[in-house]
Design a protein around this motif. Sequence first.
Motif, PDB file in Angstrom:
ATOM      1  N   VAL A 108       0.871  -1.169   0.000  1.00  0.00           N
ATOM      2  CA  VAL A 108       0.000   0.000   0.000  1.00  0.00           C
ATOM      3  C   VAL A 108       0.913   1.225   0.000  1.00  0.00           C
TER       4      VAL A 108
ATOM      5  N   THR B 229      -3.030   3.688  -1.552  1.00  0.00           N
ATOM      6  CA  THR B 229      -3.486   2.952  -2.721  1.00  0.00           C
ATOM      7  C   THR B 229      -2.710   1.640  -2.812  1.00  0.00           C
ATOM      8  N   GLN B 230      -3.432   0.560  -3.025  1.00  0.00           N
ATOM      9  CA  GLN B 230      -2.815  -0.760  -3.111  1.00  0.00           C
ATOM     10  C   GLN B 230      -2.191  -0.946  -4.488  1.00  0.00           C
TER      11      GLN B 230
END
Length: 123
Positions: free
Chosen positions: A93, A117-118
Amino acid sequence: VQLQESGPGLVKPSQTLSLTCTVSGDSITTNYYFWSWIRQPPGKGLEWIGTIRYSGSSYYDPSLKSRTSISRDTAKNQFTLQLTSVTPEDTAVYYCSRSTGNGTYITVPNDRWGQGTQVIVSS
């Protein structure tokens, strides 16, 4: 101040990961803000990747320096991470953050964060 990460969620090995952090509520050129990228691999702690200063200069974690570049677009109030030659070990992440400092160094680290955000690196 709000920070929002954006970019692809899936990247193939050996490709370049590119993420953008859009900042609202303040300018990335305001004295004395430092804008960073940080990541958290699954099951591990936070890892600092690099920082771009209000002045536009940047510095990076030595272990990632050869693959990392942080740049900015002042017109869009954004800063961008590029990480080249990614491997599955870059799966994490990814967060962008703001730190506050004086003219020389950070005094209040990571006082604002994006939601993260992954990114998965896989073929």
